[in-house]
Design a protein around this motif. Sequence first.
Motif, PDB file in Angstrom:
ATOM      1  N   ARG A 189       1.730 -78.280 -38.827  1.00 30.11           N
ATOM      2  CA  ARG A 189       2.795 -77.694 -38.049  1.00 30.11           C
ATOM      3  C   ARG A 189       2.665 -76.180 -38.129  1.00 30.11           C
ATOM      4  O   ARG A 189       2.212 -75.629 -39.155  1.00 30.11           O
ATOM      5  N   GLN A 190       3.037 -75.526 -37.037  1.00 30.85           N
ATOM      6  CA  GLN A 190       2.974 -74.082 -36.992  1.00 30.85           C
ATOM      7  C   GLN A 190       4.323 -73.549 -36.549  1.00 30.85           C
ATOM      8  O   GLN A 190       4.766 -73.817 -35.433  1.00 30.85           O
ATOM      9  N   ASP A 191       4.948 -72.790 -37.440  1.00 33.44           N
ATOM     10  CA  ASP A 191       6.192 -72.138 -37.108  1.00 33.44           C
ATOM     11  C   ASP A 191       5.895 -70.831 -36.398  1.00 33.44           C
ATOM     12  O   ASP A 191       4.825 -70.235 -36.582  1.00 33.44           O
ATOM     13  N   SER A 192       6.845 -70.377 -35.626  1.00 34.03           N
ATOM     14  CA  SER A 192       6.667 -69.155 -34.854  1.00 34.03           C
ATOM     15  C   SER A 192       6.293 -67.988 -35.761  1.00 34.03           C
ATOM     16  O   SER A 192       6.955 -67.734 -36.771  1.00 34.03           O
ATOM     17  N   GLY A 193       5.191 -67.326 -35.426  1.00 30.49           N
ATOM     18  CA  GLY A 193       4.776 -66.154 -36.182  1.00 30.49           C
ATOM     19  C   GLY A 193       4.051 -66.451 -37.485  1.00 30.49           C
ATOM     20  O   GLY A 193       3.796 -65.536 -38.282  1.00 30.49           O
ATOM     21  N   ARG A 194       3.697 -67.693 -37.695  1.00 27.54           N
ATOM     22  CA  ARG A 194       3.023 -68.064 -38.944  1.00 27.54           C
ATOM     23  C   ARG A 194       1.779 -68.886 -38.655  1.00 27.54           C
ATOM     24  O   ARG A 194       1.571 -69.359 -37.523  1.00 27.54           O
ATOM     25  N   GLY A 195       0.950 -69.039 -39.676  1.00 27.55           N
ATOM     26  CA  GLY A 195      -0.228 -69.868 -39.531  1.00 27.55           C
ATOM     27  C   GLY A 195       0.112 -71.336 -39.692  1.00 27.55           C
ATOM     28  O   GLY A 195       1.164 -71.685 -40.238  1.00 27.55           O
ATOM     29  N   PRO A 196      -0.761 -72.228 -39.215  1.00 23.69           N
ATOM     30  CA  PRO A 196      -0.522 -73.665 -39.371  1.00 23.69           C
ATOM     31  C   PRO A 196      -0.496 -74.069 -40.835  1.00 23.69           C
ATOM     32  O   PRO A 196      -1.140 -73.445 -41.680  1.00 23.69           O
ATOM     33  N   ALA A 197       0.257 -75.123 -41.113  1.00 26.10           N
ATOM     34  CA  ALA A 197       0.340 -75.655 -42.475  1.00 26.10           C
ATOM     35  C   ALA A 197       0.250 -77.174 -42.398  1.00 26.10           C
ATOM     36  O   ALA A 197       0.913 -77.802 -41.563  1.00 26.10           O
TER      37      ALA A 197
END
Lengths: 112, 115
Positions: free
Chosen positions: A36-44
């Motif tokens: 999952r990728q939150d806005s402004g962040r890298g995928p996790a």
Amino acid sequence: SQWGEENLQALSIQEGEDVTMNCSYKTYTTVVHWYRQDSGRGPALIILIRSNEREKRSGRLRATLDTSSQSSSLSITAAQCEDTAVYFCATDAYQGGRALIFGTGTTVSVSP
Amino acid sequence: EAAVTQSPRNKVTVTGGNVTLSCRQTNSHNYMYWYRQDTGHGLRLIHYSYGAGNLQIGDVPDGYKATRTTQEDFFLLLELASPSQTSLYFCASSAEGLGNQDTQYFGPGTRLLVL
């Protein structure tokens, strides 16, 4: 591309609803990763399902893998606003060096 | 949890410019990767490395060079930047190699704009 089209590009639901997203792949894989990728962040990474597993659960997440149809799904039960994100599937499809191939992602928006 | 940092977070350059993106991981992972993310394409692998001094070509390497100077540091170089390289760039690391059922840990990304 190693990927078929993911079934849905964007999903909008309300809190408490369940949601399922799908992806398909074209070549053999030993594992499907869901990120999952939150806005402004890298995928996790949120869940990983191996080719010898048909289903994998982690909290409110459920992943399935059907190697015969070369498809995987990710379900979120009782979605919450904080589940709003882009969800990617990825496989280890061989590309002359075993690359991790990402799908194009499904945007999930959960509203109160 | 694995820590991957990237710098700069945002960069603007002109066509033909020289750009270096930096990545550092502090978890002694062997593998490091550079991806670009564009709407409609998802994440695409540019280059990766399995140790200091090693470099492997990914899926979209044209126009990019990379160098792994230490186990912790991996750099992406655009020597003659073009507008087509405007993108969001992610660095990632993992203990094991690609497709080895291993988690990749991503940095926060660098947004590059080439005018």
